[in-house]
Design a protein around this motif. Sequence first.
Motif, mmCIF file in Angstrom:
data_model
loop_
_atom_site.group_PDB
_atom_site.id
_atom_site.type_symbol
_atom_site.label_atom_id
_atom_site.label_comp_id
_atom_site.label_asym_id
_atom_site.label_seq_id
_atom_site.Cartn_x
_atom_site.Cartn_y
_atom_site.Cartn_z
ATOM 1 N N LEU A 21 -0.278 10.005 6.739
ATOM 2 C CA LEU A 21 -0.803 9.027 5.781
ATOM 3 C C LEU A 21 -0.402 7.612 6.181
ATOM 4 N N SER A 64 1.821 7.758 -6.392
ATOM 5 C CA SER A 64 0.534 8.244 -6.898
ATOM 6 C C SER A 64 0.218 9.630 -6.354
ATOM 7 N N LEU A 65 0.403 9.814 -5.048
ATOM 8 C CA LEU A 65 0.106 11.110 -4.443
ATOM 9 C C LEU A 65 1.130 12.166 -4.826
ATOM 10 N N TRP A 84 -2.965 4.531 6.987
ATOM 11 C CA TRP A 84 -2.942 3.277 6.228
ATOM 12 C C TRP A 84 -2.709 2.078 7.144
ATOM 13 N N LEU A 122 6.752 8.161 4.889
ATOM 14 C CA LEU A 122 5.567 7.324 4.725
ATOM 15 C C LEU A 122 5.903 5.848 4.859
ATOM 16 N N ASN A 123 6.867 5.389 4.066
ATOM 17 C CA ASN A 123 7.150 3.957 4.020
ATOM 18 C C ASN A 123 7.864 3.462 5.271
ATOM 19 N N LEU A 131 0.759 4.243 -2.733
ATOM 20 C CA LEU A 131 0.325 5.584 -2.333
ATOM 21 C C LEU A 131 1.389 6.645 -2.596
ATOM 22 N N ASP A 132 2.643 6.331 -2.334
ATOM 23 C CA ASP A 132 3.707 7.335 -2.430
ATOM 24 C C ASP A 132 3.820 7.956 -3.824
ATOM 25 N N GLY A 149 0.823 -1.211 0.000
ATOM 26 C CA GLY A 149 0.000 0.000 0.000
ATOM 27 C C GLY A 149 0.849 1.248 0.000
ATOM 28 N N GLY A 150 1.937 1.257 0.783
ATOM 29 C CA GLY A 150 2.840 2.406 0.785
ATOM 30 C C GLY A 150 3.504 2.623 -0.554
#
Length: 493
Positions: free
Chosen positions: A195, A108-109, A199, A138-139, A105-106, A101-102
Amino acid sequence: MKGDRATLWRMGGFGAAALVFTALVIAVRVRWVPMESLDRGVANDLNAVIAPSRFLVALMGGISRLGSFGVLGWLVGIGATVLVFRRRYRLGAFLLAAALGGLILDPSLKLAVGRLRPVVEQPVAHGGGNSFPSGHSLNSFICYTALLLVFLPALRPAWRRPALIGVGTLVVLIGFSRLALGVHFVSDVIGGWSLGAAWVGLCAAAFELARHEQGRRVTHPLEEGLEPESAPELHLTEHPRPEPKQRYVAPAAGLVAAWVFTFGALVALGLPLAHYRHGNGNVLGDHTIPHWFAAHRSAAMDRIGSLGGTVGNTHAILAIGLAIGAVALAVTRRWRPVVFLAVVMFGELTLFLAAAAITGRARPDVPNLDGKLPTSSFPSGHVAATICVWAVAAVLVLGHTRAWWRWLLVAAAVVMPLWVAVARMYRGMHHPTDIVGSCVLAALWTAAAWWVLRPNRDTGDSPNPETPNRDAPNREAPDQNATSRTALSRTAP
């Protein structure tokens, strides 16, 4: 009902994190002046402090790498490997879902928001792509938190709170390092954390709801982990009987002696070769074979040779070694095979560097395809490392299974070094006697490490766990003499 309320509270927590992230996205898109002023002020102030110091730049760079895809990918991969081999499939699915998921998301955002990275007076690092949110923040939040939630039951209760504090500190340091290197704004880092919290919270809530539907107890993930009942399977190793410290002195002395004798053999072989005709004599075709390869090069063979060199380089060997260690630990639940792997690979590296520094042999006098390298031609580090890592894999597999596929690893232990050796000679990087030196290094050192450490000893050196070790005493068999004595005493008057 109490478990339902606790789950709802946690769902509200990740909802709040998602709300913070949404507010930051809006502020970034509309270029809210107070936030942008804070972002640029912090970026410039940190750059003025960090950039003049090489030590601080190196320190921040090292901390930042702990949040890179390379490090996080290996940690998640090793964790997932352990979970699969221990048959904790639900936990493995949670870990992989959170990490993937990370990864989605990274980028894409970043594309959706389109924020440019900071521009500082003294750049010390470069970040690819857009700035918001911080991918490292994030990750690292997602992966380290997910790993903690999965493996927390394996820790003693007294160690769980320190583990939480340690993971939180590490995530904060990674985020700060991105600010210190001047590649992200404060809002980028906070956006990544919020974020990531949203998640991971969503994934954990889904896991808890699935447990609730199965009639399982709803847990407190930050206190017990996601699946407390899996604690016995989550322990990396079983607890063997303690051994006296004196037992480690003899193996250590044996390994030191083996290292010295192997180094002596390499120097005795390499120095004459390095001095004979300036390292380009024709012993065992040292002159003829590299020139023949150079005269028969082609585009297709260049690609095959390049791939052969790649599978034997430091990054590939490290990746293969980590995979072997993860599988060995997951299957055997013993540290001995992992120690054997680490000793063999570290010894190979030090022997190669020491022998190369002493011999200083020139490369073949043909055009090479890899450019100038800082190390000596003798021995070949690529070949020696390839032999060692695949030999370790073969030894461990032969010691733990009788399945037919064990011979695939034995074949790989032959084919892979041969491919790397031919590729290195084809590319003009090594003489044939350099390959011989690598074989001497790998054979002597791996055999010595096997003899001293006995990596399969914990299984009774028996490929089949069900096959008893004939050398071990039969503890279940009754003492025949004692039985006879008891019978006689009963029949005696």
